[in-house]
Design an enzyme around this catalytic site. Structure first.
Site, mmCIF file in Angstrom:
data_model
loop_
_atom_site.group_PDB
_atom_site.id
_atom_site.type_symbol
_atom_site.label_atom_id
_atom_site.label_comp_id
_atom_site.label_asym_id
_atom_site.label_seq_id
_atom_site.Cartn_x
_atom_site.Cartn_y
_atom_site.Cartn_z
ATOM 1 N N GLY A 1 8.289 0.171 -1.309
ATOM 2 C CA GLY A 1 6.910 0.520 -1.627
ATOM 3 C C GLY A 1 6.086 -0.733 -1.818
ATOM 4 O O GLY A 1 6.610 -1.852 -1.884
ATOM 5 N N GLU A 2 4.775 -0.544 -1.913
ATOM 6 C CA GLU A 2 3.880 -1.676 -2.092
ATOM 7 C C GLU A 2 4.146 -2.359 -3.439
ATOM 8 O O GLU A 2 4.633 -1.742 -4.388
ATOM 9 C CB GLU A 2 2.423 -1.225 -2.019
ATOM 10 C CG GLU A 2 2.004 -0.670 -0.664
ATOM 11 C CD GLU A 2 2.037 -1.720 0.430
ATOM 12 O OE1 GLU A 2 1.781 -2.913 0.105
ATOM 13 O OE2 GLU A 2 2.339 -1.373 1.578
ATOM 14 N N SER A 3 3.805 -3.643 -3.502
ATOM 15 C CA SER A 3 3.971 -4.391 -4.745
ATOM 16 C C SER A 3 3.141 -3.763 -5.859
ATOM 17 O O SER A 3 1.973 -3.422 -5.656
ATOM 18 C CB SER A 3 3.528 -5.847 -4.534
ATOM 19 O OG SER A 3 3.683 -6.596 -5.712
ATOM 20 N N HIS B 1 11.938 -6.368 1.256
ATOM 21 C CA HIS B 1 11.429 -6.330 -0.112
ATOM 22 C C HIS B 1 11.674 -4.934 -0.669
ATOM 23 O O HIS B 1 11.143 -3.944 -0.146
ATOM 24 C CB HIS B 1 9.936 -6.653 -0.119
ATOM 25 C CG HIS B 1 9.317 -6.626 -1.477
ATOM 26 N ND1 HIS B 1 9.677 -7.505 -2.481
ATOM 27 C CD2 HIS B 1 8.379 -5.816 -2.020
ATOM 28 C CE1 HIS B 1 8.981 -7.250 -3.560
ATOM 29 N NE2 HIS B 1 8.186 -6.223 -3.325
ATOM 30 N N ARG C 1 6.431 19.990 0.773
ATOM 31 C CA ARG C 1 6.752 20.689 -0.478
ATOM 32 C C ARG C 1 8.016 21.545 -0.360
ATOM 33 O O ARG C 1 8.529 22.020 -1.363
ATOM 34 C CB ARG C 1 5.568 21.570 -0.890
ATOM 35 C CG ARG C 1 4.297 20.772 -1.112
ATOM 36 C CD ARG C 1 3.149 21.650 -1.537
ATOM 37 N NE ARG C 1 3.399 22.284 -2.822
ATOM 38 C CZ ARG C 1 2.521 23.096 -3.426
ATOM 39 N NH1 ARG C 1 1.360 23.362 -2.845
ATOM 40 N NH2 ARG C 1 2.818 23.627 -4.592
ATOM 41 N N VAL D 1 3.848 -0.815 -7.308
ATOM 42 C CA VAL D 1 3.930 0.646 -7.338
ATOM 43 C C VAL D 1 4.927 1.140 -8.382
ATOM 44 O O VAL D 1 4.914 2.316 -8.763
ATOM 45 C CB VAL D 1 4.286 1.190 -5.939
ATOM 46 C CG1 VAL D 1 5.773 0.998 -5.634
ATOM 47 C CG2 VAL D 1 3.889 2.659 -5.791
ATOM 48 N N GLY D 2 5.818 0.248 -8.860
ATOM 49 C CA GLY D 2 6.747 0.633 -9.918
ATOM 50 C C GLY D 2 8.199 0.705 -9.497
ATOM 51 O O GLY D 2 8.983 1.434 -10.114
ATOM 52 N N LYS D 3 8.593 -0.064 -8.486
ATOM 53 C CA LYS D 3 9.985 -0.020 -8.010
ATOM 54 C C LYS D 3 10.959 -0.501 -9.078
ATOM 55 O O LYS D 3 11.959 0.147 -9.367
ATOM 56 C CB LYS D 3 10.126 -0.863 -6.726
ATOM 57 C CG LYS D 3 9.263 -0.407 -5.567
ATOM 58 C CD LYS D 3 9.528 -1.218 -4.315
ATOM 59 C CE LYS D 3 9.122 -2.666 -4.479
ATOM 60 N NZ LYS D 3 7.665 -2.825 -4.658
ATOM 61 N N SER D 4 10.676 -1.666 -9.664
ATOM 62 C CA SER D 4 11.594 -2.234 -10.653
ATOM 63 C C SER D 4 11.646 -1.384 -11.915
ATOM 64 O O SER D 4 12.716 -1.184 -12.502
ATOM 65 C CB SER D 4 11.176 -3.668 -10.998
ATOM 66 O OG SER D 4 11.301 -4.516 -9.875
ATOM 67 N N GLU E 1 12.657 -8.474 -12.570
ATOM 68 C CA GLU E 1 11.349 -8.873 -13.077
ATOM 69 C C GLU E 1 10.577 -7.630 -13.507
ATOM 70 O O GLU E 1 10.291 -6.746 -12.682
ATOM 71 C CB GLU E 1 10.553 -9.627 -12.014
ATOM 72 C CG GLU E 1 9.162 -10.039 -12.484
ATOM 73 C CD GLU E 1 8.292 -10.586 -11.366
ATOM 74 O OE1 GLU E 1 7.103 -10.851 -11.610
ATOM 75 O OE2 GLU E 1 8.806 -10.729 -10.232
#
Length: 327
Positions: free
Chosen positions: A160-162, A145, A251, A164-167, A210
């Site tokens: 990343g988790e569903s 995924h 950092r 989180v803003g990947k798309s 999506e």
């Protein structure tokens, strides 16, 4: 890939320099015969009667030399080695350089149910393309995924988790001129235990995205065909996660993280997400930095060396002044 047949080989949608240009010229009953290995065979020795260690489960490739030798056997009416060759359950025969098999060979192929294929490519080019194709067909695969994009020539896998803003991040990258390979699900292939190739799980849906609030959008229609590509080597993994105030994030860039898929390790960066952070720009910078690393330039190491040189020079000046005052 299980149950890959000769007909599947003919139906492969290969582009440009990978195209095999195959056509079936005989033994159509054998098109359903399975191909079980990525190995290929040049049957020079079997044609001469030596069948020890004969790779009968491999595709048999007939180049110019084999074709001339078959003509010689037919003139001498010595077809015993040909008959023995077709007594094995070989997947298929391929005649290169637009070679045309004789009626007697085609008759043996029809009798044994072996497909005979032809290609205009010379044997060296065809063998290279075929090996590369079969190597990918039989490569181990894994579906994950995530989103796969090409950023400055680097294949970046965003996970990343569903939610989180990947798309959304990938969409911003595409608007900035980069390219999408697949959204939501990415199929990875291990090529020769050397590198990973990523592509869409479903080629028809790979370039759809999506976006919450908008629904499904077609990237090719919105941004043009220059905004998409079918596949790309995965060279960098970017993991997006919600910002945690008490977590100690790297950092300086000294720590070297890696992600492993199908036994192949690729560099990874973890990017914490919070309001105000421009994640697409950070990913662009990470891709640029990865390109620099491939050229042998490591920013973090260069920074460390510069700091050490500065400290050494400061220490040297202090020691000089101390020694001057004591004189």
């Amino acid at each position: 890939m299980s149950d890959f047949t000769v007909l599947d080989l003919l139906d492969l949608d290969l582009k440009e320099h990978n195209h095999l240009s195959l056509s079936c010229i005989g033994g159509r009953a054998g098109l359903s015969r399975k191909i079980t290995t990525s190995k290929i065979s040049r049957p020079g020795l079997p044609l001469s009667g030596f069948f020890d260690e004969f790779s009968n489960n491999s595709i048999q490739v007939f180049g110019r030399g084999e074709q001339v030798y078959i003509s010689k056997l037919e003139r001498e009416k010595n077809l015993s080695s040909l008959e023995k060759l077709f007594s094995y359950d070989i997947p298929c025969c391929v005649f290169c350089d637009d070679g045309t098999p004789s009626d007697s060979l085609l008759a043996l192929a029809e009798q044994s149910g072996t497909a005979v294929l032809s290609t205009p490519l010379i044997s060296s080019d065809f063998s290279r393309r075929l090996y590369q194709t079969l190597d990918e067909v039989f490569a181990p695969t894994q579906t994950i995924h995530g989103v796969l994009v090409e950023v400055y020539g680097i294949g970046v896998l965003i996970t990343g988790e569903s939610g989180v803003g990947k798309s959304e991040t990938a969409l911003e990258l595409i608007e900035r001129g980069h390219r999408l390979i697949s959204d939501d699900t990415v199929r990875l292939r291990n090529i020769s235990d050397n590198y990973l190739i990523g592509m869409g799980e479903n080629p028809l849906l790979a370039h759809h995205m999506e976006i919450r609030g908008l629904g499904i959008i077609n990237l090719a229609n919105l941004f043009g065909v220059g905004a998409i590509r079918d596949r790309k080597q995965v060279q960098l993994s970017v993991h997006l996660e919600e910002w945690e105030a008490d977590k100690n994030y790297d950092r300086v860039g000294e720590s070297s993280l890696n992600d492993t898929y199908l036994g192949i390790s690729i560099p990874m960066v973890v990017i914490p997400v919070k309001p105000g952070r421009n994640i697409p720009v950070i990913i662009e910078t990470a891709a640029r930095n990865e390109r620099l690393k491939k050229l042998g330039y490591y920013s973090a190491k260069e920074f460390d060396q510069s700091v050490l040189k500065w400290l050494e020079s400061e220490s040297a000046r202090k020691m000089y002044y101390i020694n001057e005052e004591t004189l």
